[in-house]
Design a protein around this motif. Structure first.
Motif, PDB file in Angstrom:
ATOM      1  N   LEU A 120       0.860  -1.097  -0.040  1.00 38.95           N
ATOM      2  CA  LEU A 120      -0.107  -0.096  -0.113  1.00 38.95           C
ATOM      3  C   LEU A 120       0.663   1.139  -0.001  1.00 38.95           C
ATOM      4  CD1 LEU A 120      -2.568  -0.491   2.758  1.00 38.95           C
ATOM      5  CD2 LEU A 120      -2.540  -1.012  -0.129  1.00 38.95           C
ATOM      6  N   TYR A 121       2.061   1.158  -0.200  1.00 45.51           N
ATOM      7  CA  TYR A 121       3.490   2.404  -0.587  1.00 45.51           C
ATOM      8  C   TYR A 121       2.760   3.166  -1.231  1.00 45.51           C
ATOM      9  CZ  TYR A 121       6.627   0.396   2.514  1.00 45.51           C
ATOM     10  OH  TYR A 121       7.247  -0.323   4.350  1.00 45.51           O
ATOM     11  N   HIS A 122       2.347   3.048  -2.619  1.00 48.17           N
ATOM     12  CA  HIS A 122       1.873   3.862  -3.455  1.00 48.17           C
ATOM     13  C   HIS A 122       0.484   4.853  -2.885  1.00 48.17           C
ATOM     14  CE1 HIS A 122      -2.186   2.541  -4.336  1.00 48.17           C
ATOM     15  NE2 HIS A 122      -1.944   0.681  -3.675  1.00 48.17           N
ATOM     16  N   LEU A 123      -0.705   4.818  -1.766  1.00 47.11           N
ATOM     17  CA  LEU A 123      -1.166   5.456  -1.452  1.00 47.11           C
ATOM     18  C   LEU A 123      -0.220   6.666  -0.532  1.00 47.11           C
ATOM     19  CD1 LEU A 123      -3.485   2.856   0.436  1.00 47.11           C
ATOM     20  CD2 LEU A 123      -3.807   4.247  -1.961  1.00 47.11           C
ATOM     21  N   LEU A 124       1.073   6.636  -0.115  1.00 48.60           N
ATOM     22  CA  LEU A 124       1.766   7.365   0.646  1.00 48.60           C
ATOM     23  C   LEU A 124       1.991   8.425  -0.752  1.00 48.60           C
ATOM     24  CD1 LEU A 124       3.140   5.471   3.115  1.00 48.60           C
ATOM     25  CD2 LEU A 124       2.307   6.958   3.591  1.00 48.60           C
ATOM     26  N   VAL A 125       2.211   7.350  -1.945  1.00 49.78           N
ATOM     27  CA  VAL A 125       3.114   8.848  -2.735  1.00 49.78           C
ATOM     28  C   VAL A 125       1.503   9.871  -3.853  1.00 49.78           C
ATOM     29  CG1 VAL A 125       3.911   8.725  -5.034  1.00 49.78           C
ATOM     30  CG2 VAL A 125       5.060   7.427  -3.136  1.00 49.78           C
ATOM     31  N   GLU A 126       0.658   8.553  -3.740  1.00 47.18           N
ATOM     32  CA  GLU A 126      -0.194   9.325  -4.558  1.00 47.18           C
ATOM     33  C   GLU A 126      -1.450   9.730  -3.607  1.00 47.18           C
ATOM     34  OE1 GLU A 126      -2.757   5.845  -5.549  1.00 47.18           O
ATOM     35  OE2 GLU A 126      -1.242   4.889  -6.878  1.00 47.18           O
ATOM     36  N   LEU A 127      -1.336   9.950  -2.426  1.00 47.25           N
ATOM     37  CA  LEU A 127      -1.666  11.110  -1.944  1.00 47.25           C
ATOM     38  C   LEU A 127      -0.770  12.131  -0.693  1.00 47.25           C
ATOM     39  CD1 LEU A 127      -4.238   8.660   0.280  1.00 47.25           C
ATOM     40  CD2 LEU A 127      -5.051  10.400  -1.803  1.00 47.25           C
ATOM     41  N   LEU A 140      11.107  -3.666   2.377  1.00 45.06           N
ATOM     42  CA  LEU A 140      10.240  -3.456   0.719  1.00 45.06           C
ATOM     43  C   LEU A 140      10.993  -4.273  -0.006  1.00 45.06           C
ATOM     44  CD1 LEU A 140      13.735  -0.394   1.290  1.00 45.06           C
ATOM     45  CD2 LEU A 140      11.038  -0.016   1.293  1.00 45.06           C
ATOM     46  N   HIS A 141      11.316  -6.014   0.510  1.00 44.71           N
ATOM     47  CA  HIS A 141      11.566  -6.925   0.437  1.00 44.71           C
ATOM     48  C   HIS A 141       9.885  -7.825   0.326  1.00 44.71           C
ATOM     49  CE1 HIS A 141      15.528  -6.213  -1.495  1.00 44.71           C
ATOM     50  NE2 HIS A 141      16.478  -6.465  -0.821  1.00 44.71           N
ATOM     51  N   GLU A 142       9.551  -7.004   0.719  1.00 48.19           N
ATOM     52  CA  GLU A 142       8.191  -7.671   1.154  1.00 48.19           C
ATOM     53  C   GLU A 142       7.158  -7.434   0.016  1.00 48.19           C
ATOM     54  OE1 GLU A 142       6.171  -7.885   4.543  1.00 48.19           O
ATOM     55  OE2 GLU A 142       7.927  -8.459   5.689  1.00 48.19           O
ATOM     56  N   SER A 143       7.233  -6.270  -0.926  1.00 51.68           N
ATOM     57  CA  SER A 143       6.519  -6.439  -1.828  1.00 51.68           C
ATOM     58  C   SER A 143       7.208  -4.696  -3.015  1.00 51.68           C
ATOM     59  CB  SER A 143       5.100  -5.504  -1.484  1.00 51.68           C
ATOM     60  OG  SER A 143       4.927  -4.996  -2.690  1.00 51.68           O
ATOM     61  N   GLU A 144       8.238  -5.987  -3.904  1.00 51.93           N
ATOM     62  CA  GLU A 144       9.285  -5.343  -4.141  1.00 51.93           C
ATOM     63  C   GLU A 144       8.785  -3.933  -5.681  1.00 51.93           C
ATOM     64  OE1 GLU A 144      12.906  -5.490  -5.297  1.00 51.93           O
ATOM     65  OE2 GLU A 144      13.108  -6.976  -4.463  1.00 51.93           O
ATOM     66  N   GLU A 145       7.347  -4.485  -5.934  1.00 52.40           N
ATOM     67  CA  GLU A 145       6.812  -2.476  -6.644  1.00 52.40           C
ATOM     68  C   GLU A 145       6.192  -1.188  -5.370  1.00 52.40           C
ATOM     69  OE1 GLU A 145       2.562  -2.013  -8.883  1.00 52.40           O
ATOM     70  OE2 GLU A 145       3.098  -4.642  -8.711  1.00 52.40           O
ATOM     71  N   GLY A 146       5.884  -1.985  -4.304  1.00 51.30           N
ATOM     72  CA  GLY A 146       5.611  -1.115  -3.320  1.00 51.30           C
ATOM     73  C   GLY A 146       7.047   0.081  -3.299  1.00 51.30           C
ATOM     74  N   ALA A 147       8.216  -0.675  -2.871  1.00 50.62           N
ATOM     75  CA  ALA A 147       9.270  -0.100  -2.347  1.00 50.62           C
ATOM     76  C   ALA A 147       9.771   0.182  -3.400  1.00 50.62           C
ATOM     77  CB  ALA A 147      10.240  -2.093  -1.881  1.00 50.62           C
ATOM     78  N   GLU A 148      10.248   0.512  -4.948  1.00 51.31           N
ATOM     79  CA  GLU A 148       9.785   1.050  -6.451  1.00 51.31           C
ATOM     80  C   GLU A 148       9.122   2.038  -5.793  1.00 51.31           C
ATOM     81  OE1 GLU A 148      12.536   0.731  -7.816  1.00 51.31           O
ATOM     82  OE2 GLU A 148      13.126  -1.698  -7.647  1.00 51.31           O
ATOM     83  N   VAL A 149       8.232   2.671  -5.442  1.00 48.48           N
ATOM     84  CA  VAL A 149       7.605   3.657  -6.007  1.00 48.48           C
ATOM     85  C   VAL A 149       7.385   4.615  -5.054  1.00 48.48           C
ATOM     86  CG1 VAL A 149       5.149   4.767  -5.504  1.00 48.48           C
ATOM     87  CG2 VAL A 149       5.474   2.472  -6.784  1.00 48.48           C
TER      88      VAL A 149
END
Length: 527
Positions: A95-102, A138-147
């Motif tokens: 859900l890290y993408h939410l931190l960026v999107e919001l 970070l390694h649990e979700s590479e996609e979220g980590a990258e964002v």
């Protein structure tokens, strides 16, 4: 409650032991509810929007009443509360993408820019970022980590973190913790994305690390951590090595290491710091321009003294000398080493592996590899009078050093032949099973041969061939005499040297590789 993965005073091994309990606590935190709702994507969005509102309100009142803290203190506490609750997001990297999107990442970085480092939100932001960038998470979700990492870097996170560390007073425990946790954020990001080391170093981190390392304050966990981050920045990175050289970092490293010339580190942590600084110096010496700085900074003299003093630093000093003298770029250092009577130091170490080194956990092979590499570099680089002084060492005391050379040759030849025999057996079994021997397996077998001592054997053969071509008949006769006495073979030496020549010049220009191969083949012609 804020769960910090790294605390001042805890070593690397201690950090690892903490990770499991921290993860357990974090999972427990994730089970908590936000405003009475289970934590899911919807509640995380609400949490972030609440944070944004409170952050904006706090900022508005700070601007309106800059000299009246009482007017914005309540908003400060509200902001602190929501940041604490946001730690739960560190258990859900998808859900890290939410931190960026919001826009929360931008707002968090904005809080780092507060003029006053005493405020609660400043410290809490550092703690939160540390948990969000925990390497396991970070390694649990590479996609979220990258964002997340992309957004942090876009916001110049390293430059902001460095500016903050410059303002912190490490005499205050909370602020010392802040420095430690800040370094943890940088380490986590660098481990996840090694490519950011160049950018981080250029955003003031390298300068700050050097300043902190040479600060005249008692040794502590932060100084150890700084040495660790510095070694990471310099690993396999010529641009950071160049930057360190330009910032007079070679002198800083030599000054800090000079303490261990006559004194052993007082604790295991201080020993770890010493080794980190030695590793950083070795990395720097991979760059030709830094070899010259090392020479001018009297690095050779310091390493030579360390070898003579027989303290714990001796093992690493040997490694540094090896890095400083290898290849054609090490020519000036080789000549200077002879001028400062370094041959009187290195040959006793060649004749006998010190017992203290064995006690310190250094294996014979590592010691003998560095010593042989230094002698081989000298034979390759030395000219005129200095070369004569080196060759005369081999004639001393009825050629005792040639005897030792041949003793080591047969020791490593036997070890490599044993490894080769096992490898051939495995290859035979693979063929019988119908398995294909691919490049990956061939590389694996070659690494096993190196582990058995192939590189040391190649260095020993190179030294044999060089001294046999020196024009001193006494040396050539002694080499061949011992080869014949012990059932050795000129043919085997030539085969080892041809294999060495094939793999030479890794990372160098094609022109260098060809000229070096030709030089070795010419030496073999007259062996």
């Amino acid at each position: 409650m804020v769960v910090c993965l790294k605390h001042v005073g805890i070593t690397d091994s201690g950090r690892e032991r903490l990770k499991m309990s921290v993860k357990t606590l974090a999972s427990w935190s994730a089970a908590l509810c936000f405003q009475g709702e289970p934590v899911d994507e919807s509640s995380v969005k609400k949490m972030i929007l609440t944070f944004e509102k409170r952050s904006y309100k706090n900022q508005e009142l700070r601007i309106k009443f800059p000299d009246t803290p009482g007017r914005f203190m309540e908003t400060e506490l509200d902001l602190n509360d929501i940041i604490q609750e946001m730690h739960v997001i560190a258990t859900m990297p998808d859900l890290y993408h939410l931190l960026v999107e919001l826009n929360a990442v931008h707002s968090l970085l904005g809080l780092l820019s507060h003029d006053n480092t005493d405020i609660l939100s400043f410290r809490d932001v550092v703690d939160l970022l540390q948990e969000l960038t925990d390497i396991d998470t970070l390694h649990e979700s590479e996609e979220g980590a990258e964002v997340l990492i992309d957004s942090l870097l876009e916001g110049q996170v390293v430059a902001l973190l460095v500016q903050n560390m410059e303002r912190l007073d490490e005499q205050v425990k909370e602020e010392a913790d802040g420095v430690y946790n800040t370094l943890a954020i940088i380490e986590n990001m660098a481990e996840f994305r090694p490519g950011l080391c160049t950018e981080a170093a250029q955003q003031g981190l390298m300068q700050w690390l050097l300043k902190r390392i040479k600060a005249k304050i008692p040794f502590d966990a932060n100084k150890l951590y700084c040495s660790e981050i510095l070694a990471i920045l310099l690993q396999n990175n010529d641009s950071t090595r160049e930057l360190l050289g330009e910032l007079d970092g070679i002198d800083v490293l030599l000054q800090q290491l000079s303490v261990f010339k006559r004194h052993n580190p007082a604790t295991a942590e201080e020993q770890e710091m010493m080794e980190n600084l030695f590793d950083a110096l070795c990395s720097c010496l991979m760059l030709a321009a830094n070899r010259d700085r090392f020479l001018r900074g009297e690095g050779l003299q310091l390493m030579n003294l360390m070898l003579r003093e027989k303290k714990m630093s001796r093992t690493s000093a040997l490694k540094v000398l090896d890095h400083g003298m290898i290849g054609p770029e090490g020519s000036d250092n080789c000549h200077k080493f002879v001028d400062i009577l370094g041959l009187r130091t290195i040959f006793p170490l060649f004749m006998k592996t010190p017992k203290k080194m064995k006690k310190a956990g250094t294996v014979d092979k590592e010691h003998e590899e560095h010593v042989c590499s230094i002698i081989a570099s000298c034979l390759r680089n030395l000219k005129a009078q200095q070369r004569t002084r080196l060759l005369s060492k081999f004639t001393e005391n009825d050629c005792e050093k040639v005897d030792r050379l041949m003793e080591l040759h047969f020791k490593y030849l036997e070890a490599v032949q044993l490894a080769d025999k096992r490898i051939e057996g495995e290859k035979h079994d693979m063929v019988k099973r119908g398995e294909i021997l691919d490049d990956v397996m061939e590389d694996e077998f070659y690494l096993r041969r190196l582990d058995a001592g192939l590189f040391v054997l190649q260095l020993l053969c190179y030294i044999m061939v060089e001294i046999s071509n020196s024009g001193i008949s006494q040396l050539q006769q002694r080499v061949h005499q011992i080869l014949n006495l012990r059932g050795g073979s000129v043919k085997v030496v030539r085969h080892i040297m041809r294999e060495y020549a094939e793999n030479i010049g890794d990372g160098k220009s094609e022109e260098f590789k060809e000229s070096e191969q030709k030089r070795i083949m010419d030496l073999l012609e007259n062996f």
